[in-house]
Write a protein that holds these residues in place. Structure first.
Motif, PDB file in Angstrom:
ATOM      1  N   LEU A  55       0.810  -1.212   0.000  1.00 24.24           N
ATOM      2  CA  LEU A  55       0.000   0.000   0.000  1.00 24.24           C
ATOM      3  C   LEU A  55       0.843   1.262   0.000  1.00 24.24           C
ATOM      4  O   LEU A  55       0.443   2.293  -0.554  1.00 24.24           O
ATOM      5  CB  LEU A  55      -0.925  -0.012   1.226  1.00 24.24           C
ATOM      6  N   CYS A  56       2.020   1.195   0.579  1.00 27.29           N
ATOM      7  CA  CYS A  56       2.881   2.378   0.656  1.00 27.29           C
ATOM      8  C   CYS A  56       4.324   1.953   0.417  1.00 27.29           C
ATOM      9  O   CYS A  56       4.906   1.245   1.249  1.00 27.29           O
ATOM     10  CB  CYS A  56       2.742   3.051   2.022  1.00 27.29           C
ATOM     11  N   HIS A  57       4.883   2.344  -0.707  1.00 28.00           N
ATOM     12  CA  HIS A  57       6.262   2.001  -1.022  1.00 28.00           C
ATOM     13  C   HIS A  57       7.206   2.876  -0.199  1.00 28.00           C
ATOM     14  O   HIS A  57       7.021   4.086  -0.086  1.00 28.00           O
ATOM     15  CB  HIS A  57       6.531   2.212  -2.513  1.00 28.00           C
ATOM     16  N   GLY A  58       8.219   2.269   0.359  1.00 29.23           N
ATOM     17  CA  GLY A  58       9.200   3.006   1.138  1.00 29.23           C
ATOM     18  C   GLY A  58       8.900   3.035   2.622  1.00 29.23           C
ATOM     19  O   GLY A  58       9.779   3.335   3.418  1.00 29.23           O
ATOM     20  N   VAL A  59       7.657   2.740   2.991  1.00 31.52           N
ATOM     21  CA  VAL A  59       7.294   2.720   4.412  1.00 31.52           C
ATOM     22  C   VAL A  59       7.135   1.295   4.902  1.00 31.52           C
ATOM     23  O   VAL A  59       7.629   0.917   5.959  1.00 31.52           O
ATOM     24  CB  VAL A  59       6.003   3.521   4.652  1.00 31.52           C
ATOM     25  N   LEU A  60       6.440   0.464   4.108  1.00 30.72           N
ATOM     26  CA  LEU A  60       6.259  -0.941   4.448  1.00 30.72           C
ATOM     27  C   LEU A  60       7.074  -1.804   3.494  1.00 30.72           C
ATOM     28  O   LEU A  60       7.307  -1.439   2.345  1.00 30.72           O
ATOM     29  CB  LEU A  60       4.775  -1.321   4.357  1.00 30.72           C
ATOM     30  N   GLN A  61       7.485  -2.959   3.959  1.00 27.59           N
ATOM     31  CA  GLN A  61       8.214  -3.891   3.109  1.00 27.59           C
ATOM     32  C   GLN A  61       7.242  -4.626   2.199  1.00 27.59           C
ATOM     33  O   GLN A  61       6.038  -4.692   2.457  1.00 27.59           O
ATOM     34  CB  GLN A  61       8.973  -4.896   3.993  1.00 27.59           C
ATOM     35  N   ASN A  62       7.795  -5.180   1.119  1.00 27.88           N
ATOM     36  CA  ASN A  62       6.956  -5.927   0.190  1.00 27.88           C
ATOM     37  C   ASN A  62       6.430  -7.207   0.826  1.00 27.88           C
ATOM     38  O   ASN A  62       5.344  -7.674   0.485  1.00 27.88           O
ATOM     39  CB  ASN A  62       7.745  -6.254  -1.077  1.00 27.88           C
ATOM     40  N   GLU A  63       7.210  -7.800   1.744  1.00 21.05           N
ATOM     41  CA  GLU A  63       6.730  -8.992   2.434  1.00 21.05           C
ATOM     42  C   GLU A  63       5.689  -8.594   3.486  1.00 21.05           C
ATOM     43  O   GLU A  63       5.716  -7.498   4.033  1.00 21.05           O
ATOM     44  CB  GLU A  63       7.891  -9.734   3.110  1.00 21.05           C
ATOM     45  N   LEU A  64       4.784  -9.503   3.746  1.00 26.97           N
ATOM     46  CA  LEU A  64       3.740  -9.243   4.729  1.00 26.97           C
ATOM     47  C   LEU A  64       4.336  -9.278   6.126  1.00 26.97           C
ATOM     48  O   LEU A  64       5.178 -10.124   6.458  1.00 26.97           O
ATOM     49  CB  LEU A  64       2.624 -10.280   4.593  1.00 26.97           C
ATOM     50  N   SER A  65       3.866  -8.377   6.953  1.00 24.69           N
ATOM     51  CA  SER A  65       4.374  -8.289   8.321  1.00 24.69           C
ATOM     52  C   SER A  65       3.751  -9.378   9.178  1.00 24.69           C
ATOM     53  O   SER A  65       2.768 -10.036   8.809  1.00 24.69           O
ATOM     54  CB  SER A  65       4.056  -6.915   8.901  1.00 24.69           C
ATOM     55  N   SER A  66       4.325  -9.551  10.332  1.00 28.57           N
ATOM     56  CA  SER A  66       3.805 -10.564  11.266  1.00 28.57           C
ATOM     57  C   SER A  66       2.398 -10.205  11.735  1.00 28.57           C
ATOM     58  O   SER A  66       1.562 -11.092  11.953  1.00 28.57           O
ATOM     59  CB  SER A  66       4.748 -10.675  12.476  1.00 28.57           C
ATOM     60  N   TYR A  67       2.110  -8.899  11.875  1.00 22.73           N
ATOM     61  CA  TYR A  67       0.760  -8.486  12.285  1.00 22.73           C
ATOM     62  C   TYR A  67      -0.262  -8.873  11.219  1.00 22.73           C
ATOM     63  O   TYR A  67      -1.353  -9.370  11.545  1.00 22.73           O
ATOM     64  CB  TYR A  67       0.737  -6.979  12.522  1.00 22.73           C
ATOM     65  N   THR A  68       0.085  -8.674   9.946  1.00 23.56           N
ATOM     66  CA  THR A  68      -0.840  -9.037   8.863  1.00 23.56           C
ATOM     67  C   THR A  68      -1.050 -10.548   8.812  1.00 23.56           C
ATOM     68  O   THR A  68      -2.193 -11.016   8.634  1.00 23.56           O
ATOM     69  CB  THR A  68      -0.292  -8.535   7.518  1.00 23.56           C
ATOM     70  N   ILE A  69      -0.006 -11.314   8.982  1.00 23.66           N
ATOM     71  CA  ILE A  69      -0.132 -12.772   8.945  1.00 23.66           C
ATOM     72  C   ILE A  69      -1.002 -13.265  10.092  1.00 23.66           C
ATOM     73  O   ILE A  69      -1.864 -14.145   9.912  1.00 23.66           O
ATOM     74  CB  ILE A  69       1.265 -13.416   8.984  1.00 23.66           C
ATOM     75  N   GLU A  70      -0.820 -12.716  11.276  1.00 26.25           N
ATOM     76  CA  GLU A  70      -1.644 -13.120  12.400  1.00 26.25           C
ATOM     77  C   GLU A  70      -3.107 -12.740  12.184  1.00 26.25           C
ATOM     78  O   GLU A  70      -4.012 -13.473  12.594  1.00 26.25           O
ATOM     79  CB  GLU A  70      -1.121 -12.475  13.688  1.00 26.25           C
ATOM     80  N   THR A  71      -3.325 -11.599  11.527  1.00 22.68           N
ATOM     81  CA  THR A  71      -4.709 -11.192  11.237  1.00 22.68           C
ATOM     82  C   THR A  71      -5.360 -12.156  10.255  1.00 22.68           C
ATOM     83  O   THR A  71      -6.545 -12.505  10.397  1.00 22.68           O
ATOM     84  CB  THR A  71      -4.734  -9.764  10.668  1.00 22.68           C
ATOM     85  N   VAL A  72      -4.600 -12.630   9.264  1.00 27.38           N
ATOM     86  CA  VAL A  72      -5.136 -13.590   8.295  1.00 27.38           C
ATOM     87  C   VAL A  72      -5.441 -14.918   8.974  1.00 27.38           C
ATOM     88  O   VAL A  72      -6.456 -15.575   8.666  1.00 27.38           O
ATOM     89  CB  VAL A  72      -4.149 -13.774   7.129  1.00 27.38           C
ATOM     90  N   LYS A  73      -4.615 -15.337   9.902  1.00 24.28           N
ATOM     91  CA  LYS A  73      -4.856 -16.604  10.598  1.00 24.28           C
ATOM     92  C   LYS A  73      -6.151 -16.583  11.388  1.00 24.28           C
ATOM     93  O   LYS A  73      -6.786 -17.630  11.589  1.00 24.28           O
ATOM     94  CB  LYS A  73      -3.686 -16.901  11.555  1.00 24.28           C
ATOM     95  N   ARG A  74      -6.560 -15.411  11.844  1.00 28.61           N
ATOM     96  CA  ARG A  74      -7.788 -15.317  12.640  1.00 28.61           C
ATOM     97  C   ARG A  74      -9.054 -15.328  11.803  1.00 28.61           C
ATOM     98  O   ARG A  74     -10.161 -15.293  12.362  1.00 28.61           O
ATOM     99  CB  ARG A  74      -7.756 -14.048  13.489  1.00 28.61           C
TER     100      ARG A  74
END
Length: 366
Positions: free
Chosen positions: A60-79
């Motif tokens: 969503l934002c180049h230069g601020v977030l990495q291209n790989e998904l963060s641990s917070y996003t992965i945990e949100t998907v698991k739920r």
């Protein structure tokens, strides 16, 4: 235009079809959606109760977030559906996330539709998690004149928007662009109404909205390409209470889909106006057709009456002419061709007498 629903309609349809099929089937399907999102659904006929879903979505934002998904996003998907969805590591090549779907764990009955809809929201969950991380963790750097540096977010290449994070508030700025002039007029009217409604007491707790034809001061220093618009700039002033608790998820989703909502409103209004104009035109055509029919009928009646009158006049004139001609001819005959024989009267009385027959009977000639 982005889909306002959280669940992907195409992905939901494919999963429902795959789950409802009676015979085992092998699928290998690719999907492409708004925002350069890619899906890859794969299953084997030997194991029809297991499907693999791979997702690729740009940051969503180049230069601020990495291209790989963060641990917070992965945990949100698991739920999403912990008993059904499993994250496969590493993800398949070319994708950021791969999920293993255990379809045999989906409950039978009406509940399976809700479960599949929740699985289809995985892409919206990823985007919402990224924006939440920006609002929580990213600190804007102070620039010249004490202003905070805007963060450019790209949900779609042609529809970027900006977030300015300040200590006590968050400012969201949306550059608006339209190709057609009619859509631009409808959108401008919509923004003016939005400002009027937002300033009322009924919506005092909602984020204040402002529309301007020129860039706001917060975007000073941005590139000319990002500031070149024909629809102006819409600004929302978001306070800290709008990102607390359950309100955060709603605020984030509204920010992500504001451009989509505006375009949906403009398209719907334009379609409504066109339908009204078409209906009005049909009514006018019917009135004109009815008026023309009556005028044509009256014209035909007048023409028929005029034809009969002309025919009668023509017959009368012909009769008078023939009568006049024959009268002249008879007078000429009487004048020039009448012969008188002296003594013919006495000759006719004496010699041209017809015999008289008796009506009582007759004698038979032998």
């Amino acid at each position: 235009m982005a889909c306002i629903e959280r669940a992907s309609p195409a992905l939901k349809q494919i999963l429902l079809k795959f789950y409802s099929v009676e015979k085992p089937m092998e699928i290998d399907h690719h999907l492409y959606e708004f925002g350069s999102v890619q899906y890859h659904i794969q299953s084997q006929a030997s194991n029809p109760l297991v499907a693999y879903l791979s997702i690729s979505t740009p940051s969503l934002c180049h230069g601020v977030l990495q291209n790989e998904l963060s641990s917070y996003t992965i945990e949100t998907v698991k739920r999403l559906c912990p008993e059904i969805v499993e994250i496969v590591e590493p993800a398949r090549e070319g994708y950021q996330l791969t999920l293993r779907l255990n379809l045999n764990q989906i409950p039978r009955g009406k509940d399976y539709v809700k479960v599949i809809r929740d699985i289809s929201t995985v892409q919206s969950v990823i985007l919402s998690s990224q924006l939440k991380e920006i609002l929580w963790n990213v600190k804007s750097n102070v620039t010249m004149q004490g202003m905070y540096k805007p963060i450019k977010l790209v949900y779609h290449a042609r529809e970027p928007f900006f977030i300015i994070i300040e200590p006590q508030r968050i400012i969201a700025v949306f550059p608006i662009r339209f190709k057609e002039k009619s859509e631009l007029i409808i959108a401008t009217t919509f923004f003016q109404e939005l400002m009027d409604v937002g300033s009322s007491d009924k919506w005092a707790k909602a984020p204040s909205c402002n529309w301007s034809a020129i860039p706001p001061p917060e975007l000073r220093g941005e590139t000319l390409e990002d500031l070149s618009t024909n629809g102006g700039f819409v600004t929302f002033d978001i306070s800290s209470r709008h990102i607390e608790g359950k309100r955060l998820d709603k605020t984030v989703w509204n920010l992500l889909n504001f451009n989509a909502y505006v375009r949906y409103h403009v398209k719907s209004t334009k379609g409504y106006i066109q339908r009204r104009m078409r209906k009005r035109l049909e009514n006018l055509v019917q009135v004109l057709h009815h008026t023309n029919s009556e005028a044509n009928e009256q014209t035909k009646q007048h023409q028929a009456a005029g034809y009969r009158h002309a025919k009668k006049q023509l017959r009368s004139s012909k009769y008078n002419i023939m009568k006049q001609r024959w009268g002249n001819f008879g007078r000429k005959i009487k004048t020039h061709f009448r012969l008188r024989i002296h003594g013919f009267g006495r000759f006719r009385q004496r010699w041209l007498r017809f015999p008289k027959f008796s009506s009582k009977g007759y004698a038979k000639l032998e």
